[in-house]
Design an enzyme around this catalytic site. Structure first.
Site, mmCIF file in Angstrom:
data_model
loop_
_atom_site.group_PDB
_atom_site.id
_atom_site.type_symbol
_atom_site.label_atom_id
_atom_site.label_comp_id
_atom_site.label_asym_id
_atom_site.label_seq_id
_atom_site.Cartn_x
_atom_site.Cartn_y
_atom_site.Cartn_z
ATOM 1 C CE LYS A 1 -1.954 3.085 1.816
ATOM 2 N NZ LYS A 1 -1.577 4.516 1.233
ATOM 3 N N GLY B 1 6.234 5.285 8.243
ATOM 4 C CA GLY B 1 5.646 6.462 8.055
ATOM 5 C C GLY B 1 5.558 7.138 9.524
ATOM 6 C CB SER B 2 3.584 9.986 10.355
ATOM 7 O OG SER B 2 2.173 9.565 10.491
ATOM 8 C CB THR B 3 5.580 9.230 15.651
ATOM 9 O OG1 THR B 3 6.981 9.130 15.293
ATOM 10 C CG2 THR B 3 5.215 8.623 17.148
ATOM 11 C CD GLU B 4 -1.338 12.217 13.841
ATOM 12 O OE1 GLU B 4 -0.587 12.948 13.474
ATOM 13 O OE2 GLU B 4 -2.531 12.400 13.913
ATOM 14 N N GLY C 1 1.533 5.330 13.006
ATOM 15 C CA GLY C 1 2.192 4.407 13.611
ATOM 16 C C GLY C 1 1.596 3.833 14.839
ATOM 17 C CD GLU D 1 12.156 0.376 10.609
ATOM 18 O OE1 GLU D 1 12.805 1.383 10.857
ATOM 19 O OE2 GLU D 1 12.074 -0.729 11.075
ATOM 20 C CB CYS E 1 13.133 8.661 8.614
ATOM 21 S SG CYS E 1 13.915 7.455 7.830
ATOM 22 C CD GLU F 1 9.680 13.020 11.124
ATOM 23 O OE1 GLU F 1 8.565 12.932 11.194
ATOM 24 O OE2 GLU F 1 10.407 12.356 10.573
HETATM 25 P P1 NAD Z 1 2.127 8.788 6.890
HETATM 26 O O1 NAD Z 1 2.124 8.020 8.389
HETATM 27 O O2 NAD Z 1 1.043 9.931 6.899
HETATM 28 O O3 NAD Z 1 1.825 7.569 5.799
HETATM 29 C C1 NAD Z 1 2.338 6.708 5.648
HETATM 30 C C2 NAD Z 1 1.414 5.585 4.979
HETATM 31 O O4 NAD Z 1 0.549 5.118 5.919
HETATM 32 C C3 NAD Z 1 0.841 5.958 3.729
HETATM 33 O O5 NAD Z 1 0.767 4.948 2.775
HETATM 34 C C4 NAD Z 1 -0.382 6.288 4.232
HETATM 35 O O6 NAD Z 1 -1.558 6.360 3.322
HETATM 36 C C5 NAD Z 1 -0.679 5.292 5.292
HETATM 37 N N1 NAD Z 1 -1.665 5.579 6.364
HETATM 38 C C6 NAD Z 1 -2.225 6.889 6.801
HETATM 39 N N2 NAD Z 1 -3.133 6.615 7.693
HETATM 40 C C7 NAD Z 1 -3.124 5.251 7.926
HETATM 41 C C8 NAD Z 1 -3.956 4.400 8.786
HETATM 42 N N3 NAD Z 1 -4.784 4.799 9.808
HETATM 43 N N4 NAD Z 1 -3.889 2.932 8.759
HETATM 44 C C9 NAD Z 1 -2.881 2.307 8.083
HETATM 45 N N5 NAD Z 1 -2.191 3.382 6.987
HETATM 46 C C10 NAD Z 1 -2.481 4.545 7.242
HETATM 47 O O7 NAD Z 1 3.562 9.147 6.871
HETATM 48 P P2 NAD Z 1 4.070 10.014 5.426
HETATM 49 O O8 NAD Z 1 3.680 11.530 5.498
HETATM 50 O O9 NAD Z 1 3.626 9.343 4.185
HETATM 51 O O10 NAD Z 1 5.557 9.983 5.399
HETATM 52 C C11 NAD Z 1 6.353 10.733 6.085
HETATM 53 C C12 NAD Z 1 6.643 10.178 7.466
HETATM 54 O O11 NAD Z 1 7.456 8.893 7.535
HETATM 55 C C13 NAD Z 1 7.716 10.911 8.464
HETATM 56 O O12 NAD Z 1 7.176 10.934 9.756
HETATM 57 C C14 NAD Z 1 8.997 10.157 8.322
HETATM 58 O O13 NAD Z 1 9.981 10.500 9.275
HETATM 59 C C15 NAD Z 1 8.479 8.968 8.300
HETATM 60 N N6 NAD Z 1 9.562 7.827 7.728
HETATM 61 C C16 NAD Z 1 10.071 6.978 8.444
HETATM 62 C C17 NAD Z 1 11.218 6.297 8.057
HETATM 63 C C18 NAD Z 1 11.947 5.057 8.813
HETATM 64 O O14 NAD Z 1 12.471 4.272 8.333
HETATM 65 N N7 NAD Z 1 11.910 5.412 10.013
HETATM 66 C C19 NAD Z 1 11.586 6.156 6.216
HETATM 67 C C20 NAD Z 1 10.774 7.244 5.905
HETATM 68 C C21 NAD Z 1 9.846 7.827 6.377
#
Ligand code: NAD
Length: 481
Positions: A177, A229-232, A234, A251, A285, A385
């Site tokens: 996804k 993705g984002s901590t929130e 996650g 992550e 990240c 962040e």
């Molecule tokens: P995001 O959390 O908004 O979205 C990430 C993914 O999750 C997207 O595919 C989104 O559609 C999906 N998503 C959103 N809500 C969801 C839910 N409730 N349930 C399941 N899936 C859902 O993050 P973003 O804005 O796409 O990416 C930026 C963030 O990612 C930053 O915080 C960055 O630090 C982090 N990041 C971390 C790493 C790492 O390896 N630690 C690497 C790259 C990016």
């Protein structure tokens, strides 16, 4: 030309069940690149059903490890054969300079797939010297089943590949996804997986936003969620996964500190920190964002850093002279602007940048490289962040105290130390609360080097042997002899 994309379910390219689509936009100029299906819970269910059936099918389940390895090698070869097309796609969808797409994102995707292809024939169990007379005990490492791989928008293909490769090497099936901002290279990857010969249903791709991701997380037949993705988000995934006790690895975000000791080579530290902070416009990240500089060298470091940042060439990723591309979306640049405004309001000194670009770049989401000095630990720009080209310089006097300040963050993904003192480097690396510590270098990655965070940066490790552990479970087998 605006392309029309499809979901990939059970080896077929299909429209989303709702019929609704969203636009994937080029962040360099706001033009629409593609119409992409808005996947929903029904699409998620169909994809999971296809992946479940493929997991049980003899065609996949009984495939010998060496044959799985050959499929992965073929996929990596196909990525390389289509590298220039994929690089252009990544640049137009995500915004990164073509040099980054062509030299980092696409080659890393191919390399990580080859790295895990090598693992297929090396996933071993063990025997244990049990003391029950007349018995023999051994362990097997087995695949989990259907894995949902949910990825962010900053390095779409690379992150998809580093989840997909270990998941497939260990015999799982997947539903990918991608982020709604950047779905195109993942859809391309799905097509290449079919072409490489993975059986229908082994690799599925569902596009869409949070609803599509949440449906996969909540699905009872999904055995593992690998999320970046984002901590929130996650946190919400971990809560949602609790109902089915689905395994998760997370992550998440970062706010990496970079400590510049008084004996550091300042010119090397300026160059390394600038690149470490601004790669992919700071949308990394592990990007270095909080610079703790020893007071005697702070002004020299800050002045050189600001001058170098101000001289960086912004532009569309497709232009050869571009060093820094746009941010990914209108929403994201608004977030970066809001956070920069808090820095000014809190009294940090703006040394360069601080605003979006106007003139010929006004249609895209370009933000000028920004350096703040005089930043205090409690300012929002030092704590949240930003995920953009914003660098905060803080000073320190006491080398013992600086580690505590660097560690005073919810995040713990990466940290950097710049010093010529070897024992200080090792001592400090041990004290820093971060999943990866870099000494005198950029936050680089390698397929063999583990990657992951502490605290609000998540848990679980990707890449390296850890990737194999994340996608398998151990089974013990007893034999009465
Ligand atoms: P995001 O959390 O908004 O979205 C990430 C993914 O999750 C997207 O595919 C989104 O559609 C999906 N998503 C959103 N809500 C969801 C839910 N409730 N349930 C399941 N899936 C859902 O993050 P973003 O804005 O796409 O990416 C930026 C963030 O990612 C930053 O915080 C960055 O630090 C982090 N990041 C971390 C790493 C790492 O390896 N630690 C690497 C790259 C990016």
């Amino acid at each position: 030309m605006v392309s029309t994309e499809h979901l990939l379910i059970d080896g077929k390219h299909v429209p989303g069940s709702s019929g609704s689509c969203f636009d994937s936009v080029n962040p360099a100029d706001g033009t629409v690149l593609a119409r992409v299906p808005t996947g929903n819970a029904d699409d998620g269910s169909h994809a999971v059903a296809a992946a479940s059936a493929a997991f049980e099918s003899p065609e996949w389940r009984d495939l010998m490890p060496a044959a799985r390895a050959r499929l992965l090698w073929r996929l990596a070869d196909l990525i390389e054969a289509r590298a220039s097309e994929l690089a252009l796609l990544e640049t137009s969808d995500q915004g990164q300079p073509l040099s980054i797409a062509a030299n980092v994102s696409i080659p890393f995707a191919a390399e990580v797939i080859r790295y895990y292809a090598g693992w297929c024939t090396k996933i071993e169990g063990s025997t244990a010297p049990v003391s029950v007379p007349g018995t023999f005990f051994y362990t097997r490492r087995e695949p989990l089943g259907v894995c949902a791989l949910i990825t962010p928008w900053n390095f779409p293909l690379m992150i998809a590949a580093w989840k997909l490769a270990p998941a497939l090497a260990t015999g799982n099936t997947v539903v990918l996804k991608p982020a709604e901002e950047t779905p195109l290279s993942t859809l391309f990857l799905g097509r290449l997986a079919l072409e490489a010969g993975f059986p229908a249903g082994v690799v599925n791709v569902v596009t869409g936003g949070p609803e599509a991701g949440a449906a996969l997380v909540a699905h009872p037949d999904v055995r593992k969620v690998s999320f970046t993705g984002s901590t929130e988000v996650g946190k919400s995934i971990q809560r949602a996964a609790a109902d089915n006790l689905t395994r998760v690895s997370l992550e998440l975000g970062g706010k990496a500190p970079s400590i510049i000791a008084p004996d550091a080579d300042i010119d090397a530290a300026v160059t390394g920190n600038l690149q470490g902070a601004l790669l992919n416009s700071g949308q990394v990240c592990k990007a270095y964002t909080r610079f703790y500089v020893a007071r005697p060298v702070a002004e020299e470091f800050t002045e050189k850093l600001s001058q170098a940042a101000a001289s960086i060439k912004l532009g569309p990723g497709s232009a050869p002279e571009t060093e820094l591309g746009p941010l990914v979306s209108a929403r994201h640049i608004a977030d970066v602007e809001r956070l920069v405004a808090t820095g000014v309001a809190d009294g940090a000194e703006l040394r360069t940048g601080g605003r979006r670009s106007d003139g010929p770049l006004a249609d895209g989401y370009f933000f000028q490289p920004t350096v703040f000095s005089g930043v205090r630990d409690d300012m929002t720009i030092a704590r949240e962040e930003i995920f953009g080209p914003v660098l905060s310089v803080l000073t320190y006097d006491d080398p013992d105290e600086v580690v505590a300040r660097a560690n005073d963050s919810d995040y713990g993904l990466a940290a950097a130390i710049w010093t010529n003192n070897l024992s200080y480097a090792h001592r400090t690396a041990a004290q820093l609360r971060a999943g990866t510590v870099y000494v005198n270098m950029l936050p680089l990655l390698d397929p063999a080097a583990i990657h992951g965070g502490f605290g609000a940066s998540g848990f679980g490790r990707e890449l390296g042997p850890a990737g194999i552990e994340e996608f398998t479970e151990d089974k013990g087998v007893w034999l009465g002899l």
